[in-house]
Design an enzyme around this catalytic site. Structure first.
Site, PDB file in Angstrom:
ATOM      1  CB  CYS A 156      -3.156   9.438  -4.206  1.00  0.00           C
ATOM      2  SG  CYS A 156      -4.629   9.247  -3.165  1.00  0.00           S
TER       3      CYS A 156
ATOM      4  CE  LYS B 209      -3.398   2.923   0.611  1.00  0.00           C
ATOM      5  NZ  LYS B 209      -4.303   3.252  -0.515  1.00  0.00           N
TER       6      LYS B 209
END
Ligand code: RRO
Length: 310
Positions: free
Chosen positions: A128, A44
């Site tokens: 992101c 992650k």
């Protein structure tokens, strides 16, 4: 026939990985990936410090894919770096995904990785879409160039970039020209298509809570855009910069198509979330069946060989 592939001189059993964010938040999830049929795995995306992320519900599977606004929840860089450090002698190839909430934090995090004993690959997430108030870095070409100039002034380990999807030929040209100035190991095309909106028509309501329901799209929705980005960057980047293909991979045919467009490795996000780590065995079997039917003996036989119509 073999689906083995070599990346940075290391032989992987196959070209498949998870996409960062899916099944890689905790040690338990990463252990499952490491023990799965996947050729490699990525963590992650980490920030310096632990983040709880956005309020729930924040990830929803929908008929043609997924929508998420996780908001970069993660255990903090030290957690993922320690995990990779502890495993790096057993695991053939690991990818550590990282970003920061500011320019200075990004530089600090990459300096931390550089100063550590970490020998694996670092994936710098420039895309992101879900932190309120923080635009996707790689949509700002000037900022991207400034950041890469600073990072490559000290960073000497293998570094790849996770890019957002681009939708304009001029943007492919401009971004590729910037990226070609740096000693990148790879670019990963694509992150989710940012800020889609999915509606539950019975409730006349959005399906995720953060940001009024806006979130990154994955799955079937995004495969043509992902393939276009893989193809466009494969055509434009120096051959030393490999491409990782991500977006809409659910079947062996999807893997085949990404490789045909030029991908060296292929990542699975939405479908891994839906099916679990058993998906890698299925994808390998389906890819092998396609190669068998076409008479291909290895990935190089078709990698990057998509035909145009003359
Ligand atoms: O955590 C997220 O919201 C997230 C990230 Br960091 C990303 O890179 N891509 C995405 O779809 N979600």
């Amino acid at each position: 026939m073999t689906v083995e592939t070599s990346f940075l001189g290391i032989t992987l059993a196959n070209p498949l990985m998870n996409a960062s964010g899916v099944h890689c938040m905790t040690v338990a999830e990463m252990d499952e990936l490491a023990q799965s049929a996947a050729g490699a795995f990525v963590t992650k995306t980490a920030t310096r410090d632990y983040r709880a992320g956005n309020p729930q519900p924040r990830y929803v599977d929908v008929p043609l894919g997924s929508i998420n606004s996780m908001g970069l929840p993660n255990e903090g860089l030290a957690y993922y770096l320690d995990y990779c450090l502890a495993r790096q002698n057993q695991q053939a190839l690991q990818f550590l995904s990282v970003v920061g909430l500011s320019y200075d934090e990004i530089v600090e995090n990459l300096r931390t990785i550089e100063a550590s004993d970490y020998q694996g690959v670092t994936e710098f997430n420039l895309s992101c879409p879900n932190v309120p108030g923080k635009p996707q870095i790689a949509y700002d070409f000037e900022l991207t160039e400034r950041l890469l100039t600073e990072v490559f002034s000290f960073f000497t380990k293998p570094l790849g970039l996770k890019l957002p999807p681009y939708f304009d030929i001029a943007h492919f040209d401009q971004m590729a020209a910037i990226l070609n100035r740096f000693p990148l190991t790879y670019v990963n095309c694509v992150n989710s298509i940012g800020n889609g909106l999915y509606i539950d028509v019975d409730k006349e309501q959005v399906v995720i809570k953060p940001k009024g329901g806006f979130g990154g799209l994955g799955g079937d929705y995004i495969k043509p855009t992902a393939l276009a980005n893989v193809r466009a960057f494969h055509q434009r980047l120096n051959p030393s910069i490999k491409i990782i293909g991500t977006g809409g991979v659910r079947t062996g045919q999807d893997v085949f198509e990404h490789i045909l467009c030029g991908a060296s490795l292929v990542q699975v996000g939405t479908a891994l979330h839906q099916e679990g780590v058993g998906i890698f065995e299925r994808l390998v079997a389906e890819l092998e069946a396609i190669m068998e039917a076409k008479g291909y003996t290895c990935l190089e036989d078709f990698q990057g060989k998509l035909r145009e119509i003359n």
